[in-house]
Design a protein around this motif. Structure first.
Motif, PDB file in Angstrom:
ATOM      1  N   ALA A 230      -8.805  -7.973  12.544  1.00  0.00           N
ATOM      2  CA  ALA A 230      -8.465  -9.182  11.798  1.00  0.00           C
ATOM      3  C   ALA A 230      -7.055  -9.145  11.230  1.00  0.00           C
ATOM      4  CB  ALA A 230      -9.470  -9.388  10.663  1.00  0.00           C
ATOM      5  N   LEU A 231      -6.568  -7.948  10.884  1.00  0.00           N
ATOM      6  CA  LEU A 231      -5.347  -7.880  10.080  1.00  0.00           C
ATOM      7  C   LEU A 231      -4.168  -7.170  10.730  1.00  0.00           C
ATOM      8  CD1 LEU A 231      -7.056  -7.051   6.675  1.00  0.00           C
ATOM      9  CD2 LEU A 231      -5.923  -9.190   7.277  1.00  0.00           C
ATOM     10  N   ALA A 232      -4.416  -6.203  11.574  1.00  0.00           N
ATOM     11  CA  ALA A 232      -3.315  -5.398  12.125  1.00  0.00           C
ATOM     12  C   ALA A 232      -3.151  -5.690  13.610  1.00  0.00           C
ATOM     13  CB  ALA A 232      -3.571  -3.916  11.884  1.00  0.00           C
ATOM     14  N   CYS A 233      -2.691  -6.896  13.898  1.00  0.00           N
ATOM     15  CA  CYS A 233      -2.610  -7.346  15.286  1.00  0.00           C
ATOM     16  C   CYS A 233      -1.291  -6.969  15.955  1.00  0.00           C
ATOM     17  CB  CYS A 233      -2.800  -8.858  15.348  1.00  0.00           C
ATOM     18  SG  CYS A 233      -1.580  -9.780  14.384  1.00  0.00           S
ATOM     19  N   HIS A 234      -0.354  -6.385  15.204  1.00  0.00           N
ATOM     20  CA  HIS A 234       0.965  -6.049  15.744  1.00  0.00           C
ATOM     21  C   HIS A 234       1.362  -4.676  15.211  1.00  0.00           C
ATOM     22  CE1 HIS A 234       5.260  -6.177  16.571  1.00  0.00           C
ATOM     23  NE2 HIS A 234       5.094  -7.288  17.272  1.00  0.00           N
ATOM     24  N   PRO A 235       1.857  -3.775  16.064  1.00  0.00           N
ATOM     25  CA  PRO A 235       2.148  -2.400  15.624  1.00  0.00           C
ATOM     26  C   PRO A 235       3.260  -2.287  14.592  1.00  0.00           C
ATOM     27  CG  PRO A 235       2.942  -2.774  17.869  1.00  0.00           C
ATOM     28  CD  PRO A 235       2.095  -3.951  17.510  1.00  0.00           C
ATOM     29  N   GLU A 236       4.058  -3.330  14.414  1.00  0.00           N
ATOM     30  CA  GLU A 236       5.111  -3.294  13.397  1.00  0.00           C
ATOM     31  C   GLU A 236       4.579  -3.625  12.006  1.00  0.00           C
ATOM     32  OE1 GLU A 236       8.471  -2.655  13.209  1.00  0.00           O
ATOM     33  OE2 GLU A 236       8.313  -1.766  15.195  1.00  0.00           O
ATOM     34  N   TYR A 237       3.354  -4.154  11.948  1.00  0.00           N
ATOM     35  CA  TYR A 237       2.820  -4.643  10.676  1.00  0.00           C
ATOM     36  C   TYR A 237       1.463  -3.991  10.417  1.00  0.00           C
ATOM     37  CZ  TYR A 237       6.335  -8.234  11.604  1.00  0.00           C
ATOM     38  OH  TYR A 237       7.505  -8.892  11.896  1.00  0.00           O
ATOM     39  N   LYS A 238       1.464  -2.963   9.587  1.00  0.00           N
ATOM     40  CA  LYS A 238       0.231  -2.218   9.329  1.00  0.00           C
ATOM     41  C   LYS A 238      -0.108  -2.089   7.851  1.00  0.00           C
ATOM     42  CE  LYS A 238       0.481   0.726  13.472  1.00  0.00           C
ATOM     43  NZ  LYS A 238       0.410   2.124  13.970  1.00  0.00           N
TER      44      LYS A 238
ATOM     45  N   GLN B  64       2.953   5.852  12.722  1.00  0.00           N
ATOM     46  CA  GLN B  64       2.804   6.163  14.145  1.00  0.00           C
ATOM     47  C   GLN B  64       1.378   6.580  14.495  1.00  0.00           C
ATOM     48  OE1 GLN B  64       5.596   5.433  15.776  1.00  0.00           O
ATOM     49  NE2 GLN B  64       6.516   5.082  13.755  1.00  0.00           N
ATOM     50  N   LEU B  65       0.559   6.860  13.488  1.00  0.00           N
ATOM     51  CA  LEU B  65      -0.756   7.452  13.733  1.00  0.00           C
ATOM     52  C   LEU B  65      -1.917   6.525  13.398  1.00  0.00           C
ATOM     53  CD1 LEU B  65       0.024  10.900  12.033  1.00  0.00           C
ATOM     54  CD2 LEU B  65      -0.091  10.486  14.503  1.00  0.00           C
ATOM     55  N   SER B  66      -1.774   5.768  12.338  1.00  0.00           N
ATOM     56  CA  SER B  66      -2.890   5.001  11.792  1.00  0.00           C
ATOM     57  C   SER B  66      -2.956   3.609  12.401  1.00  0.00           C
ATOM     58  CB  SER B  66      -2.736   4.900  10.270  1.00  0.00           C
ATOM     59  OG  SER B  66      -3.828   4.232   9.697  1.00  0.00           O
ATOM     60  N   ASP B  67      -4.173   3.053  12.449  1.00  0.00           N
ATOM     61  CA  ASP B  67      -4.333   1.673  12.904  1.00  0.00           C
ATOM     62  C   ASP B  67      -3.987   0.687  11.799  1.00  0.00           C
ATOM     63  OD1 ASP B  67      -5.433   1.954  15.672  1.00  0.00           O
ATOM     64  OD2 ASP B  67      -6.961   3.092  14.604  1.00  0.00           O
ATOM     65  N   ALA B  68      -4.230   1.075  10.556  1.00  0.00           N
ATOM     66  CA  ALA B  68      -3.880   0.237   9.412  1.00  0.00           C
ATOM     67  C   ALA B  68      -3.781   1.123   8.178  1.00  0.00           C
ATOM     68  CB  ALA B  68      -4.917  -0.865   9.197  1.00  0.00           C
TER      69      ALA B  68
ATOM     70  N   VAL C 173       6.250  13.284 -10.759  1.00  0.00           N
ATOM     71  CA  VAL C 173       6.711  14.154  -9.672  1.00  0.00           C
ATOM     72  C   VAL C 173       8.101  13.700  -9.251  1.00  0.00           C
ATOM     73  CG1 VAL C 173       6.229  15.021  -7.353  1.00  0.00           C
ATOM     74  CG2 VAL C 173       4.334  14.498  -8.916  1.00  0.00           C
ATOM     75  N   ILE C 174       9.096  14.535  -9.460  1.00  0.00           N
ATOM     76  CA  ILE C 174      10.482  14.137  -9.229  1.00  0.00           C
ATOM     77  C   ILE C 174      10.748  13.814  -7.762  1.00  0.00           C
ATOM     78  CG2 ILE C 174      11.315  16.500  -8.887  1.00  0.00           C
ATOM     79  CD1 ILE C 174      13.163  13.668 -10.746  1.00  0.00           C
ATOM     80  N   VAL C 175      10.000  14.458  -6.858  1.00  0.00           N
ATOM     81  CA  VAL C 175      10.235  14.241  -5.423  1.00  0.00           C
ATOM     82  C   VAL C 175       9.198  13.303  -4.813  1.00  0.00           C
ATOM     83  CG1 VAL C 175      11.455  16.414  -5.050  1.00  0.00           C
ATOM     84  CG2 VAL C 175       8.953  16.368  -4.896  1.00  0.00           C
ATOM     85  N   GLN C 176       8.525  12.495  -5.636  1.00  0.00           N
ATOM     86  CA  GLN C 176       7.459  11.646  -5.112  1.00  0.00           C
ATOM     87  C   GLN C 176       7.974  10.642  -4.079  1.00  0.00           C
ATOM     88  OE1 GLN C 176       5.919   9.828  -8.714  1.00  0.00           O
ATOM     89  NE2 GLN C 176       7.103   7.961  -8.393  1.00  0.00           N
ATOM     90  N   ASN C 177       9.216  10.188  -4.221  1.00  0.00           N
ATOM     91  CA  ASN C 177       9.737   9.229  -3.244  1.00  0.00           C
ATOM     92  C   ASN C 177      10.014   9.893  -1.898  1.00  0.00           C
ATOM     93  OD1 ASN C 177       9.828   6.804  -4.905  1.00  0.00           O
ATOM     94  ND2 ASN C 177      11.415   7.846  -6.069  1.00  0.00           N
ATOM     95  N   TYR C 178      10.471  11.140  -1.909  1.00  0.00           N
ATOM     96  CA  TYR C 178      10.593  11.891  -0.655  1.00  0.00           C
ATOM     97  C   TYR C 178       9.225  11.999   0.024  1.00  0.00           C
ATOM     98  CZ  TYR C 178      15.363  13.758  -1.415  1.00  0.00           C
ATOM     99  OH  TYR C 178      16.720  13.915  -1.567  1.00  0.00           O
ATOM    100  N   ASN C 179       8.231  12.440  -0.749  1.00  0.00           N
ATOM    101  CA  ASN C 179       6.891  12.617  -0.189  1.00  0.00           C
ATOM    102  C   ASN C 179       6.342  11.306   0.363  1.00  0.00           C
ATOM    103  OD1 ASN C 179       6.991  15.305  -1.001  1.00  0.00           O
ATOM    104  ND2 ASN C 179       5.899  14.931  -2.919  1.00  0.00           N
ATOM    105  N   SER C 180       6.601  10.222  -0.358  1.00  0.00           N
ATOM    106  CA  SER C 180       6.089   8.916   0.058  1.00  0.00           C
ATOM    107  C   SER C 180       6.745   8.447   1.350  1.00  0.00           C
ATOM    108  CB  SER C 180       6.330   7.887  -1.053  1.00  0.00           C
ATOM    109  OG  SER C 180       5.694   8.270  -2.257  1.00  0.00           O
ATOM    110  N   VAL C 181       8.059   8.619   1.445  1.00  0.00           N
ATOM    111  CA  VAL C 181       8.785   8.188   2.645  1.00  0.00           C
ATOM    112  C   VAL C 181       8.325   8.977   3.865  1.00  0.00           C
ATOM    113  CG1 VAL C 181      11.061   8.278   3.750  1.00  0.00           C
ATOM    114  CG2 VAL C 181      10.813   7.264   1.480  1.00  0.00           C
ATOM    115  N   LEU C 182       8.218  10.282   3.725  1.00  0.00           N
ATOM    116  CA  LEU C 182       7.793  11.114   4.852  1.00  0.00           C
ATOM    117  C   LEU C 182       6.363  10.779   5.271  1.00  0.00           C
ATOM    118  CD1 LEU C 182       9.341  14.461   3.575  1.00  0.00           C
ATOM    119  CD2 LEU C 182      10.015  13.275   5.677  1.00  0.00           C
ATOM    120  N   THR C 183       5.497  10.539   4.297  1.00  0.00           N
ATOM    121  CA  THR C 183       4.105  10.201   4.603  1.00  0.00           C
ATOM    122  C   THR C 183       4.012   8.879   5.354  1.00  0.00           C
ATOM    123  OG1 THR C 183       3.319  11.360   2.627  1.00  0.00           O
ATOM    124  CG2 THR C 183       1.827   9.758   3.614  1.00  0.00           C
ATOM    125  N   LEU C 184       4.610   7.839   4.804  1.00  0.00           N
ATOM    126  CA  LEU C 184       4.501   6.510   5.407  1.00  0.00           C
ATOM    127  C   LEU C 184       5.113   6.465   6.801  1.00  0.00           C
ATOM    128  CD1 LEU C 184       5.210   4.170   2.375  1.00  0.00           C
ATOM    129  CD2 LEU C 184       3.185   4.124   3.823  1.00  0.00           C
TER     130      LEU C 184
END
Length: 436
Positions: free
Chosen positions: A255-263, A189-193, A173-184
């Protein structure tokens, strides 16, 4: 407590089906009743005929993969999907994140929310929701992101874990990096981990450890499902007092996602070998744990080659994988004899969090997936830093020349949305770079 799984797109539905297959087979494999009961409660409920029905919602914009997944589940004779727990249309998202997020997602929101609501109501107690998706295509990434946003709105106090499959670096998929960046950027902002599997790594496991010559997507999905199952099946925690933990997602996030910058969470499991070799292999806890510790330090996600000595790494600083938090899961015989002190070493972790807070241990004396002894490590560390940086760089190089941007703007995603996503992920990269 139960987990409701939302399978999104081709990849999410295929991996989800393999995961439920692994979980059901493992729970039925002559295991202890408390283990099996805990596993079934988490992931299945019984219908009026006594059949095990997965606590899952299947979503895709094309019906083919959903039909295949439901048929395979029913043919297993062990479990099935709910007859009315799926939604599909006749036209996909064209590998376009904007089409999935701005068009298909909003258009079908009410139907999907109703399906999820019905599954949640089947749970005596909800442990959380797990969304399974790829980041490369249009439905998994775009619709998946939109549905995750809906789940957060509907269940603001529930744990949400996103399982993401990252594409091959040289994907189709030529645009997979666009899709990945937008998804992540949006999921951060939404997921706990966010638990990540990289296709390139899993492909190497299939080739080098499982000795598969013609590797199919099914082979890749089975490896992912095996590793996920080893994380999600019941285990004893330090606070469970001899009772299997009932809140797998809550325990994992705590156990693992104790800080919102690190998920971002990576996972690796040893041993992994062809099923025909398992019966003829023996393992020791000291050997497995030493190997896993070396894999953690060197950021190797599979058993391969020789590792540099820890002394050399500490002196040069080259290739050292710094961790924020690690979860070690041991399953199998003599599990209470395993010595895990090497994972409590403060040098493995960032200086601003004590090793007591950074390291968590789960154990189960029950064999997993026929392995006499197995070790799984879920790590919030710098392990995903390089692939994330490569992904963002590749997407930025395309964006700098405005390649394919018009395919996104016509569905309502502006250049400012791209820039916001790049900024968000650059901050994530900076945060992980500064772990020290």
């Amino acid at each position: 407590m139960s987990v409701v799984t939302v399978q999104l797109g081709q990849c999410g539905n295929q991996v989800g089906q393999e995961l439920f297959d692994v979980i059901c087979s493992d729970a039925e494999e002559g295991q202890k009743k408390t283990y099996s009961a805990g596993s079934f409660e988490r992931f299945f409920h019984q219908n009026a005929h006594g059949d095990l029905v997965a606590r899952a919602v299947l979503i895709d914009m094309e019906p083919k993969v959903i039909n295949q997944s439901m048929t395979k589940a029913a043919k297993s004779g062990k479990w099935r999907y709910g007859e009315a727990s799926h939604f599909s249309q006749s036209q996909g998202s064209g590998n376009n994140w904007a089409n999935g997020y701005c068009v298909h997602g909003p258009r079908n929101r009410d139907v999907v929310e109703e399906l999820v609501r019905r599954e949640v109501e089947c749970c005596d107690r909800l442990a959380g929701l797990m969304a399974m998706m790829s980041v490369a295509g249009g439905t998994g990434s775009g619709v998946g992101t939109y549905i995750t946003q809906c789940l957060r709105d509907l269940h603001p106090k529930s744990f949400i874990l996103n399982h993401l499959t990252w594409p091959y670096r040289t994907g189709e998929v030529i645009v997979q990096n666009y899709n990945s960046v937008l998804t992540l950027a949006h999921l951060y902002q939404l997921s706990d981990a966010i638990l990540v599997h990289e296709n390139d790594t899993v492909h190497k496991i299939c080739s080098q450890l499982l000795n598969i010559k013609q590797i199919s997507f099914s082979d890749v999905n089975k490896v992912i499902a095996h590793q996920l199952g080893s994380v999600l099946q019941p285990a004893f925690t330090a606070d469970s007092h001899g009772v299997y933990s009932r809140n797998p997602l809550g325990e994992l996030v705590s156990a693992l996602a104790c800080h919102p910058e690190y998920k971002l969470l990576s996972v690796c499991t040893i041993p992994q070998m062809p099923s025909s070799s398992i019966a003829y292999s023996t393992f020791s806890w000291p050997g497995l744990l030493k190997h896993m510790r070396q894999m953690l330090i060197s950021n190797s996600k599979m058993e391969e080659g020789k590792f540099c000595s820890e002394r050399t790494r500490s002196l040069t600083g080259f290739g050292f994988n710094r961790s924020l938090a690690n979860l070690l899961i041991l399953r199998g015989k003599d599990v209470y004899c395993a010595e895990t002190g090497g994972f409590e070493d403060p040098d493995l972790y960032t200086s601003w969090l004590s090793s007591e807070e950074s390291f968590t241990l789960w154990k189960s004396p029950v064999l997993f997936n026929k392995y006499e002894k197995s070790v799984t490590l879920v790590s919030n560390s710098q392990a995903l830093l390089r692939p994330l940086d490569n992904m963002v760089r590749s997407a930025w190089n395309m964006f700098a020349s405005r390649a394919y941007v018009h395919q996104y703007t016509k569905f309502g995603i502006s250049e400012e949305d791209f820039l916001d996503s790049f900024t968000s992920l650059e901050q994530v990269i900076s945060s992980y770079n500064q772990l020290c």
